[in-house]
Design a protein around this motif. Structure first.
Motif, PDB file in Angstrom:
ATOM      1  N   SER A 144       0.852  -1.187   0.000  1.00  0.00           N
ATOM      2  CA  SER A 144       0.000   0.000   0.000  1.00  0.00           C
ATOM      3  C   SER A 144       0.889   1.239   0.000  1.00  0.00           C
ATOM      4  O   SER A 144       1.955   1.244   0.610  1.00  0.00           O
ATOM      5  CB  SER A 144      -0.890   0.013   1.235  1.00  0.00           C
ATOM      6  OG  SER A 144      -1.746  -1.107   1.238  1.00  0.00           O
ATOM      7  N   GLU A 197       1.764   7.250   1.371  1.00  0.00           N
ATOM      8  CA  GLU A 197       0.926   8.427   1.552  1.00  0.00           C
ATOM      9  C   GLU A 197      -0.471   8.062   2.059  1.00  0.00           C
ATOM     10  O   GLU A 197      -1.087   8.832   2.782  1.00  0.00           O
ATOM     11  CB  GLU A 197       0.807   9.196   0.226  1.00  0.00           C
ATOM     12  CG  GLU A 197       2.119   9.768  -0.264  1.00  0.00           C
ATOM     13  CD  GLU A 197       3.041   8.724  -0.907  1.00  0.00           C
ATOM     14  OE1 GLU A 197       2.570   7.649  -1.349  1.00  0.00           O
ATOM     15  OE2 GLU A 197       4.249   8.979  -0.948  1.00  0.00           O
ATOM     16  N   VAL A 198      -0.973   6.912   1.667  1.00  0.00           N
ATOM     17  CA  VAL A 198      -2.296   6.458   2.124  1.00  0.00           C
ATOM     18  C   VAL A 198      -2.209   5.967   3.562  1.00  0.00           C
ATOM     19  O   VAL A 198      -3.026   6.335   4.408  1.00  0.00           O
ATOM     20  CB  VAL A 198      -2.839   5.345   1.201  1.00  0.00           C
ATOM     21  CG1 VAL A 198      -4.103   4.740   1.777  1.00  0.00           C
ATOM     22  CG2 VAL A 198      -3.085   5.893  -0.196  1.00  0.00           C
ATOM     23  N   ASN A 258      -2.007   8.794   6.213  1.00  0.00           N
ATOM     24  CA  ASN A 258      -2.989   9.867   6.099  1.00  0.00           C
ATOM     25  C   ASN A 258      -4.160   9.618   7.049  1.00  0.00           C
ATOM     26  O   ASN A 258      -5.099   8.898   6.722  1.00  0.00           O
ATOM     27  CB  ASN A 258      -3.473   9.946   4.651  1.00  0.00           C
ATOM     28  CG  ASN A 258      -4.368  11.119   4.398  1.00  0.00           C
ATOM     29  OD1 ASN A 258      -5.118  11.557   5.256  1.00  0.00           O
ATOM     30  ND2 ASN A 258      -4.306  11.636   3.176  1.00  0.00           N
ATOM     31  N   PHE A 264      -7.764  10.441   5.685  1.00  0.00           N
ATOM     32  CA  PHE A 264      -8.235   9.479   4.696  1.00  0.00           C
ATOM     33  C   PHE A 264      -8.665   8.170   5.349  1.00  0.00           C
ATOM     34  O   PHE A 264      -9.718   7.616   5.034  1.00  0.00           O
ATOM     35  CB  PHE A 264      -7.154   9.206   3.641  1.00  0.00           C
ATOM     36  CG  PHE A 264      -7.534   8.133   2.669  1.00  0.00           C
ATOM     37  CD1 PHE A 264      -8.367   8.416   1.599  1.00  0.00           C
ATOM     38  CD2 PHE A 264      -7.075   6.825   2.833  1.00  0.00           C
ATOM     39  CE1 PHE A 264      -8.735   7.412   0.707  1.00  0.00           C
ATOM     40  CE2 PHE A 264      -7.437   5.826   1.951  1.00  0.00           C
ATOM     41  CZ  PHE A 264      -8.266   6.115   0.884  1.00  0.00           C
ATOM     42  N   ILE A 265      -7.852   7.670   6.268  1.00  0.00           N
ATOM     43  CA  ILE A 265      -8.153   6.397   6.921  1.00  0.00           C
ATOM     44  C   ILE A 265      -9.422   6.505   7.763  1.00  0.00           C
ATOM     45  O   ILE A 265     -10.298   5.632   7.710  1.00  0.00           O
ATOM     46  CB  ILE A 265      -6.946   5.920   7.756  1.00  0.00           C
ATOM     47  CG1 ILE A 265      -5.815   5.511   6.797  1.00  0.00           C
ATOM     48  CG2 ILE A 265      -7.326   4.778   8.689  1.00  0.00           C
ATOM     49  CD1 ILE A 265      -4.522   5.172   7.455  1.00  0.00           C
ATOM     50  N   THR A 313     -12.451   6.751   5.447  1.00  0.00           N
ATOM     51  CA  THR A 313     -12.680   5.486   4.760  1.00  0.00           C
ATOM     52  C   THR A 313     -13.327   4.454   5.674  1.00  0.00           C
ATOM     53  O   THR A 313     -14.291   3.770   5.280  1.00  0.00           O
ATOM     54  CB  THR A 313     -11.356   4.940   4.192  1.00  0.00           C
ATOM     55  OG1 THR A 313     -10.825   5.896   3.268  1.00  0.00           O
ATOM     56  CG2 THR A 313     -11.557   3.619   3.487  1.00  0.00           C
ATOM     57  N   THR A 366      -1.572   1.014  10.994  1.00  0.00           N
ATOM     58  CA  THR A 366      -0.732   1.017   9.788  1.00  0.00           C
ATOM     59  C   THR A 366       0.740   1.152  10.130  1.00  0.00           C
ATOM     60  O   THR A 366       1.122   1.739  11.143  1.00  0.00           O
ATOM     61  CB  THR A 366      -1.117   2.178   8.843  1.00  0.00           C
ATOM     62  OG1 THR A 366      -0.714   3.425   9.409  1.00  0.00           O
ATOM     63  CG2 THR A 366      -2.614   2.188   8.558  1.00  0.00           C
TER      64      THR A 366
END
Length: 74
Positions: free
Chosen positions: A15, A18-19, A22, A25-26, A29, A69
């Motif tokens: 993955s 940057e994702v 973030n 974003f997480i 989501t 993460t």
């Protein structure tokens, strides 16, 4: 034994850094995933680690969804 559901543990790889790093974003989501599945969100907490990484929990009336993460490992 009566099973009320399934507990899934996923280890995802490759993955983008940057994702995985973030927080916004997480959080968005996971909350949207719960709502899209028709689940009842009752709370949430997320934390951004330094220098990288995010952990979070979306509490749902039915159970919970959580994430941790490690951007440095993809």
């Amino acid at each position: 034994m009566l099973a009320l559901g399934r507990h899934l543990i996923l280890e995802l790889k490759e993955s983008p850094y940057e994702v995985l790093d973030n927080l916004e974003f997480i959080e968005e989501t996971l909350v949207n995933a719960a709502k899209s599945a028709g689940l009842t969100v009752v709370g949430q907490t997320f934390h951004k680690f330094a220098p990288q990484g995010v952990t979070g929990v979306v509490a749902i009336a039915e159970s919970h969804i959580c994430i941790h993460t490690w951007p440095e490992y993809g």
